[in-house]
Design a protein around this motif. Sequence first.
Motif, PDB file in Angstrom:
ATOM      1  N   SER A 108     -58.697  39.941 -16.883  1.00 48.42           N
ATOM      2  CA  SER A 108     -58.597  40.794 -17.971  1.00 48.42           C
ATOM      3  C   SER A 108     -58.652  42.496 -17.597  1.00 48.42           C
ATOM      4  CB  SER A 108     -59.569  40.607 -18.937  1.00 48.42           C
ATOM      5  OG  SER A 108     -60.990  40.855 -18.341  1.00 48.42           O
ATOM      6  N   ALA A 109     -58.546  43.036 -18.556  1.00 40.79           N
ATOM      7  CA  ALA A 109     -58.637  44.597 -18.195  1.00 40.79           C
ATOM      8  C   ALA A 109     -59.212  45.281 -19.399  1.00 40.79           C
ATOM      9  CB  ALA A 109     -57.176  45.533 -17.951  1.00 40.79           C
ATOM     10  N   TRP A 110     -59.974  46.281 -19.111  1.00 39.89           N
ATOM     11  CA  TRP A 110     -60.837  46.989 -20.346  1.00 39.89           C
ATOM     12  C   TRP A 110     -60.791  48.334 -20.103  1.00 39.89           C
ATOM     13  CZ3 TRP A 110     -64.018  44.212 -23.940  1.00 39.89           C
ATOM     14  CH2 TRP A 110     -64.164  42.654 -23.636  1.00 39.89           C
ATOM     15  N   VAL A 111     -60.553  49.174 -21.111  1.00 41.75           N
ATOM     16  CA  VAL A 111     -60.903  50.729 -21.235  1.00 41.75           C
ATOM     17  C   VAL A 111     -62.080  50.919 -21.865  1.00 41.75           C
ATOM     18  CG1 VAL A 111     -59.856  52.873 -22.040  1.00 41.75           C
ATOM     19  CG2 VAL A 111     -58.207  51.105 -21.494  1.00 41.75           C
ATOM     20  N   PHE A 112     -62.690  51.921 -21.094  1.00 45.09           N
ATOM     21  CA  PHE A 112     -64.203  52.110 -21.671  1.00 45.09           C
ATOM     22  C   PHE A 112     -64.510  53.706 -21.507  1.00 45.09           C
ATOM     23  CE2 PHE A 112     -64.795  51.305 -17.269  1.00 45.09           C
ATOM     24  CZ  PHE A 112     -65.527  52.423 -16.685  1.00 45.09           C
ATOM     25  N   SER A 113     -65.427  54.162 -22.337  1.00 45.89           N
ATOM     26  CA  SER A 113     -65.660  55.751 -22.401  1.00 45.89           C
ATOM     27  C   SER A 113     -67.439  55.636 -21.952  1.00 45.89           C
ATOM     28  CB  SER A 113     -65.554  56.206 -23.564  1.00 45.89           C
ATOM     29  OG  SER A 113     -66.309  55.663 -24.749  1.00 45.89           O
ATOM     30  N   VAL A 117     -56.896  57.643 -23.048  1.00 48.63           N
ATOM     31  CA  VAL A 117     -56.933  58.768 -23.369  1.00 48.63           C
ATOM     32  C   VAL A 117     -58.225  59.625 -23.342  1.00 48.63           C
ATOM     33  CG1 VAL A 117     -56.510  60.526 -25.628  1.00 48.63           C
ATOM     34  CG2 VAL A 117     -54.916  58.248 -24.935  1.00 48.63           C
ATOM     35  N   GLY A 118     -58.499  60.820 -23.062  1.00 49.99           N
ATOM     36  CA  GLY A 118     -59.925  61.190 -22.968  1.00 49.99           C
ATOM     37  C   GLY A 118     -60.708  61.121 -21.695  1.00 49.99           C
ATOM     38  N   ASP A 119     -62.049  61.195 -21.546  1.00 45.07           N
ATOM     39  CA  ASP A 119     -62.734  60.818 -20.707  1.00 45.07           C
ATOM     40  C   ASP A 119     -63.236  59.148 -20.782  1.00 45.07           C
ATOM     41  OD1 ASP A 119     -62.999  63.315 -19.822  1.00 45.07           O
ATOM     42  OD2 ASP A 119     -64.642  63.691 -21.154  1.00 45.07           O
ATOM     43  N   VAL A 120     -62.292  58.376 -20.139  1.00 38.85           N
ATOM     44  CA  VAL A 120     -62.413  57.019 -20.178  1.00 38.85           C
ATOM     45  C   VAL A 120     -62.162  56.639 -18.730  1.00 38.85           C
ATOM     46  CG1 VAL A 120     -61.535  56.755 -22.333  1.00 38.85           C
ATOM     47  CG2 VAL A 120     -59.989  56.727 -20.602  1.00 38.85           C
ATOM     48  N   GLY A 121     -62.637  55.137 -18.535  1.00 34.39           N
ATOM     49  CA  GLY A 121     -62.382  54.569 -17.360  1.00 34.39           C
ATOM     50  C   GLY A 121     -61.686  53.085 -17.472  1.00 34.39           C
ATOM     51  N   LEU A 122     -61.333  52.376 -16.512  1.00 34.19           N
ATOM     52  CA  LEU A 122     -60.532  51.376 -16.481  1.00 34.19           C
ATOM     53  C   LEU A 122     -61.056  50.355 -15.645  1.00 34.19           C
ATOM     54  CD1 LEU A 122     -57.798  50.078 -17.542  1.00 34.19           C
ATOM     55  CD2 LEU A 122     -56.833  50.851 -15.254  1.00 34.19           C
ATOM     56  N   LEU A 123     -61.721  49.156 -16.416  1.00 35.88           N
ATOM     57  CA  LEU A 123     -62.336  48.004 -15.664  1.00 35.88           C
ATOM     58  C   LEU A 123     -61.359  46.789 -15.582  1.00 35.88           C
ATOM     59  CD1 LEU A 123     -64.811  46.380 -14.761  1.00 35.88           C
ATOM     60  CD2 LEU A 123     -65.421  46.099 -17.310  1.00 35.88           C
ATOM     61  N   PHE A 124     -61.299  46.307 -14.204  1.00 40.67           N
ATOM     62  CA  PHE A 124     -60.778  44.939 -14.279  1.00 40.67           C
ATOM     63  C   PHE A 124     -61.945  43.805 -13.839  1.00 40.67           C
ATOM     64  CE2 PHE A 124     -57.133  47.694 -13.744  1.00 40.67           C
ATOM     65  CZ  PHE A 124     -56.112  46.963 -14.201  1.00 40.67           C
ATOM     66  N   THR A 125     -61.827  42.645 -14.497  1.00 42.35           N
ATOM     67  CA  THR A 125     -62.809  41.777 -14.168  1.00 42.35           C
ATOM     68  C   THR A 125     -62.474  40.295 -14.403  1.00 42.35           C
ATOM     69  OG1 THR A 125     -65.233  41.328 -14.865  1.00 42.35           O
ATOM     70  CG2 THR A 125     -63.628  41.950 -16.791  1.00 42.35           C
ATOM     71  N   ASN A 126     -63.041  39.290 -13.930  1.00 37.44           N
ATOM     72  CA  ASN A 126     -63.139  37.773 -14.326  1.00 37.44           C
ATOM     73  C   ASN A 126     -63.932  37.408 -15.106  1.00 37.44           C
ATOM     74  OD1 ASN A 126     -60.386  37.526 -12.821  1.00 37.44           O
ATOM     75  ND2 ASN A 126     -61.889  37.072 -10.832  1.00 37.44           N
ATOM     76  N   LEU A 127     -64.843  38.005 -15.491  1.00 38.37           N
ATOM     77  CA  LEU A 127     -66.131  37.797 -16.408  1.00 38.37           C
ATOM     78  C   LEU A 127     -65.423  37.343 -17.914  1.00 38.37           C
ATOM     79  CD1 LEU A 127     -68.671  40.400 -15.590  1.00 38.37           C
ATOM     80  CD2 LEU A 127     -68.792  38.139 -14.941  1.00 38.37           C
ATOM     81  N   SER A 128     -65.973  36.691 -18.658  1.00 41.18           N
ATOM     82  CA  SER A 128     -65.482  36.464 -20.007  1.00 41.18           C
ATOM     83  C   SER A 128     -65.808  37.555 -20.862  1.00 41.18           C
ATOM     84  CB  SER A 128     -66.299  35.283 -20.434  1.00 41.18           C
ATOM     85  OG  SER A 128     -67.694  35.602 -20.847  1.00 41.18           O
ATOM     86  N   SER A 129     -64.997  37.776 -21.811  1.00 46.29           N
ATOM     87  CA  SER A 129     -65.167  38.973 -22.919  1.00 46.29           C
ATOM     88  C   SER A 129     -66.898  38.793 -23.146  1.00 46.29           C
ATOM     89  CB  SER A 129     -64.457  38.636 -24.070  1.00 46.29           C
ATOM     90  OG  SER A 129     -63.146  38.631 -23.735  1.00 46.29           O
ATOM     91  N   GLU A 130     -67.584  37.814 -23.408  1.00 45.75           N
ATOM     92  CA  GLU A 130     -68.681  37.889 -24.219  1.00 45.75           C
ATOM     93  C   GLU A 130     -69.672  38.665 -22.871  1.00 45.75           C
ATOM     94  OE1 GLU A 130     -66.318  34.966 -26.265  1.00 45.75           O
ATOM     95  OE2 GLU A 130     -66.730  35.230 -24.000  1.00 45.75           O
ATOM     96  N   ASP A 131     -69.327  38.025 -21.609  1.00 44.72           N
ATOM     97  CA  ASP A 131     -70.260  38.479 -20.621  1.00 44.72           C
ATOM     98  C   ASP A 131     -70.008  39.861 -20.593  1.00 44.72           C
ATOM     99  OD1 ASP A 131     -71.655  36.132 -20.107  1.00 44.72           O
ATOM    100  OD2 ASP A 131     -70.069  35.655 -18.425  1.00 44.72           O
TER     101      ASP A 131
END
Length: 227
Positions: A25-30, A83-97
């Motif tokens: 999975s991939a996540w965008v975060f600020s 968009v803006g000041d964000v980062g990108l996370l790739f992980t094998n952790l579950s969404s809950e984790d």
Amino acid sequence: TKSKGKAGRREVIDKVSDAVKTYDSAWVFSVDNMRNQYLKQVRSKMGTSRFFFGSNKVMAKALGNTPEEELKDNLHKIAQALVGDVGLLFTNLSSEDVVREFEEFEASSYPRSGTRAEYRVAIAPGEVVRGFTKEPFPSNMEPALRKLGMPTLLKQGKIVLDNEYVICEENDTLTPDQAHLLKHFWEKMATFKIKLVAHWNKADGNFVSMNPTEDKEAESGSDSDME
């Protein structure tokens, strides 16, 4: 040089592309009140995951900006969320984790100039002290405090104020002098906090916006709805 810049962009694109293949999975975060020392702690806790920061344009290009360019189904929506000041996370952790890890991690730090004061800070008249322990300042600090705008005096080896001095009011946009004074008075009013912006799951291509406003606007949309 220009060639090094191009090579650097190519390296980021290759690494992001590899991460898409490697992780579930991939996540965008600020990040509120970014501090490298705290971010390193988060990265250490999530050691099997991969974090990317840098040019949103380059990361988006690696993912694919359109359905025609995307590496996997719906991945272009993650690219559009960069968009803006964000980062990108790739992980094998579950969404809950992932949600739990980020919700649990907060750290207080000193505010920086340009940020807003969380509350009013006023120094009472008399001997100048700081912290819950009411620790007096050493006398050799008096010139530094005065240089930062405090009308301090040195009396019998003690730093004193004749009247109350307000360092900041709530919601003030802090100047460099105010930020320095808050640090001198041990006022850690800034909170390092990671906020999740969007999520993509490789197995089914499901994309979720974590932004409530965007979700409402997209209620009549198709596959961006949260389950």
